[in-house]
Design a protein around this motif. Structure first.
Motif, PDB file in Angstrom:
ATOM      1  N   PRO A   1      24.128  41.881  59.213  1.00 25.15           N
ATOM      2  CA  PRO A   1      22.784  41.614  58.940  1.00 25.15           C
ATOM      3  C   PRO A   1      22.415  42.682  57.664  1.00 25.15           C
ATOM      4  O   PRO A   1      22.088  43.638  58.306  1.00 25.15           O
ATOM      5  CB  PRO A   1      22.014  41.473  59.903  1.00 25.15           C
ATOM      6  N   PRO A   2      21.961  42.323  56.433  1.00 27.85           N
ATOM      7  CA  PRO A   2      21.671  43.085  55.659  1.00 27.85           C
ATOM      8  C   PRO A   2      20.107  43.376  55.622  1.00 27.85           C
ATOM      9  O   PRO A   2      19.346  42.544  55.962  1.00 27.85           O
ATOM     10  CB  PRO A   2      22.005  42.301  54.343  1.00 27.85           C
TER      11      PRO A   2
ATOM     12  N   THR B   1      21.660  48.280  49.935  1.00 29.58           N
ATOM     13  CA  THR B   1      21.600  47.488  50.972  1.00 29.58           C
ATOM     14  C   THR B   1      22.252  48.096  52.232  1.00 29.58           C
ATOM     15  O   THR B   1      23.600  48.297  51.947  1.00 29.58           O
ATOM     16  CB  THR B   1      21.753  46.001  50.714  1.00 29.58           C
ATOM     17  N   CYS B   2      21.672  48.125  53.476  1.00 30.02           N
ATOM     18  CA  CYS B   2      22.605  48.556  54.914  1.00 30.02           C
ATOM     19  C   CYS B   2      22.968  47.295  55.261  1.00 30.02           C
ATOM     20  O   CYS B   2      22.404  46.083  55.328  1.00 30.02           O
ATOM     21  CB  CYS B   2      21.585  49.189  55.463  1.00 30.02           C
TER      22      CYS B   2
ATOM     23  N   LEU C   1      30.032  45.499  50.887  1.00 26.54           N
ATOM     24  CA  LEU C   1      30.846  46.233  52.164  1.00 26.54           C
ATOM     25  C   LEU C   1      29.525  46.524  53.017  1.00 26.54           C
ATOM     26  O   LEU C   1      28.523  47.278  52.444  1.00 26.54           O
ATOM     27  CB  LEU C   1      31.625  47.309  51.729  1.00 26.54           C
ATOM     28  N   ASP C   2      29.626  46.837  54.242  1.00 27.46           N
ATOM     29  CA  ASP C   2      28.588  47.540  54.867  1.00 27.46           C
ATOM     30  C   ASP C   2      28.915  49.079  54.771  1.00 27.46           C
ATOM     31  O   ASP C   2      29.074  49.951  55.777  1.00 27.46           O
ATOM     32  CB  ASP C   2      28.997  47.176  56.498  1.00 27.46           C
ATOM     33  N   ILE C   3      28.444  49.536  53.730  1.00 27.91           N
ATOM     34  CA  ILE C   3      28.518  50.770  53.189  1.00 27.91           C
ATOM     35  C   ILE C   3      26.934  51.209  52.436  1.00 27.91           C
ATOM     36  O   ILE C   3      26.790  50.565  51.588  1.00 27.91           O
ATOM     37  CB  ILE C   3      29.645  51.363  52.338  1.00 27.91           C
ATOM     38  N   ASP C   4      26.319  52.141  53.164  1.00 26.01           N
ATOM     39  CA  ASP C   4      25.477  52.602  52.505  1.00 26.01           C
ATOM     40  C   ASP C   4      25.205  54.186  52.654  1.00 26.01           C
ATOM     41  O   ASP C   4      24.987  54.690  53.630  1.00 26.01           O
ATOM     42  CB  ASP C   4      23.866  51.922  52.988  1.00 26.01           C
ATOM     43  N   GLY C   5      25.001  54.696  51.454  1.00 26.32           N
ATOM     44  CA  GLY C   5      25.201  56.271  51.446  1.00 26.32           C
ATOM     45  C   GLY C   5      23.912  56.746  51.273  1.00 26.32           C
ATOM     46  O   GLY C   5      22.939  55.920  50.875  1.00 26.32           O
TER      47      GLY C   5
ATOM     48  N   GLY D   1      23.785  59.779  44.222  1.00 26.97           N
ATOM     49  CA  GLY D   1      24.848  59.311  43.779  1.00 26.97           C
ATOM     50  C   GLY D   1      25.993  58.820  44.634  1.00 26.97           C
ATOM     51  O   GLY D   1      27.095  58.386  44.135  1.00 26.97           O
ATOM     52  N   PHE D   2      25.858  58.839  45.907  1.00 25.86           N
ATOM     53  CA  PHE D   2      26.859  58.374  46.751  1.00 25.86           C
ATOM     54  C   PHE D   2      27.286  56.901  46.668  1.00 25.86           C
ATOM     55  O   PHE D   2      28.451  56.776  47.000  1.00 25.86           O
ATOM     56  CB  PHE D   2      26.741  59.044  48.249  1.00 25.86           C
ATOM     57  N   ASN D   3      26.163  56.266  46.555  1.00 25.56           N
ATOM     58  CA  ASN D   3      26.545  54.782  46.499  1.00 25.56           C
ATOM     59  C   ASN D   3      27.298  54.441  45.111  1.00 25.56           C
ATOM     60  O   ASN D   3      27.994  53.477  45.253  1.00 25.56           O
ATOM     61  CB  ASN D   3      25.070  54.068  46.481  1.00 25.56           C
ATOM     62  N   PHE D   4      26.731  54.909  44.204  1.00 29.84           N
ATOM     63  CA  PHE D   4      27.516  54.747  42.831  1.00 29.84           C
ATOM     64  C   PHE D   4      28.938  55.188  43.128  1.00 29.84           C
ATOM     65  O   PHE D   4      30.070  54.323  42.601  1.00 29.84           O
ATOM     66  CB  PHE D   4      26.942  55.697  41.715  1.00 29.84           C
TER      67      PHE D   4
END
Length: 288
Positions: free
Chosen positions: A68-69, A232-233, A261-265, A269-272
């Motif tokens: 779930p986001p 978004t997580c 994807l279920d990725i949130d940094g 700049g980690f999300n970029f």
């Protein structure tokens, strides 16, 4: 943008925008049903739809589990007299914690028109994304404006300052390198008057001031405005994707990249980087 568009054109890529997609299915090959045109048929499909709900719907329809986001990397709304009319004031190093949890972060903190922001707050919002969502973004947060002082060191330092600056007004200057306007607010919050001198304040007042500086409690009443969140997580479960190629483990020929994807940094700049790297991996794998 033009560099990427030109490269796509040079490679023979046909770009279509403002196209309403009804569904993505795979009876044999992929069939992309369009509202105002004939369906598109493809051997490979890349979903790079960010946090758009349709992307989650299509991934789910093709056999994927969606975590779930919820928003991540957001600011905290705090309506408190101690912070009023202080927007733009920053503290180089502060610790902020969600009361009743072990969730805490240390780093630069910025006071805003609506509450607090800055790297410490944004990082905490990432680690606490689901916890705060479950609380409807209402929680007590504890701010330590001077985290380098451990145990009773802050109390001892204030007692020393009381001796060193005995005849000076407590509010006249900030002896602990906090912004003066913030210092004055925190001093006033514990009942020390503007004209009171250090020599006039009691040991009880010193204890109260040390507590306010290191364990001040603030009520979070919400997060930054909707769509101002950075990422978004939640999203497509990671164990359902081959990260060497970004191809689905559930549906051959289906690929994923970016925030779907279920990725949130954390901020920085980690999300970029995640979006660029997963896009590069998927693009290379799909071209073979």
């Amino acid at each position: 943008v033009n560099c990427l568009i030109d490269a796509a054109h040079a490679a023979g890529v046909h770009v279509r925008s403002s196209v309403h997609i009804r569904s993505v299915a795979k009876p044999d090959r992929f069939v992309i049903d369009l509202k105002d045109d004939a369906p598109l048929v493809a051997d490979r499909v890349l979903l790079a739809t960010g946090s758009n709900p349709h992307g989650y719907e299509w991934a789910s329809a093709l056999g994927h589990t969606i975590e779930p986001p919820v928003p991540s990397l957001f600011t905290f709304e705090i309506d408190d007299a101690r912070l009023k009319e202080l927007p733009g004031i920053s503290v180089e190093k502060a610790t902020i914690k969600i009361e009743g949890t072990s969730l805490t972060q240390t780093g630069p903190l910025l006071i805003t028109h609506w509450g607090v922001s800055g790297p410490a707050v944004l990082k905490l919002s990432a680690w606490a994304a689901r916890e705060l969502a479950a609380r409807h973004y209402r929680a007590e947060v504890i701010i330590n404006w001077l985290p380098d002082f451990k145990g009773d060191q802050l109390q001892q330092r204030l007692m020393s300052i009381k001796t060193e600056m005995a005849r000076q007004s407590v509010s006249a200057s900030s002896p602990l390198h906090l912004p003066l306007r913030l210092w004055k607010r925190l001093v006033s919050a514990v009942g020390i008057g503007d004209d009171q001198k250090w020599t006039e304040i009691s040991k009880r007042a010193i204890l109260d001031l040390a507590h306010e500086l290191s364990q001040g409690t603030f009520v979070m009443s919400g997060k930054g405005a909707f769509k101002e969140e950075f990422v978004t997580c939640g999203g497509v479960r990671l164990d359902e994707v081959n990260f060497k190629t970004m191809e689905s483990r559930r549906c051959a020929g289906l690929y994923f990249a970016g925030e779907i994807l279920d990725i949130d940094g954390l901020t920085g700049g980690f999300n970029f980087q995640s979006a660029w790297t997963t896009g590069w991996l998927a693009g290379n794998a799909m071209s073979k």
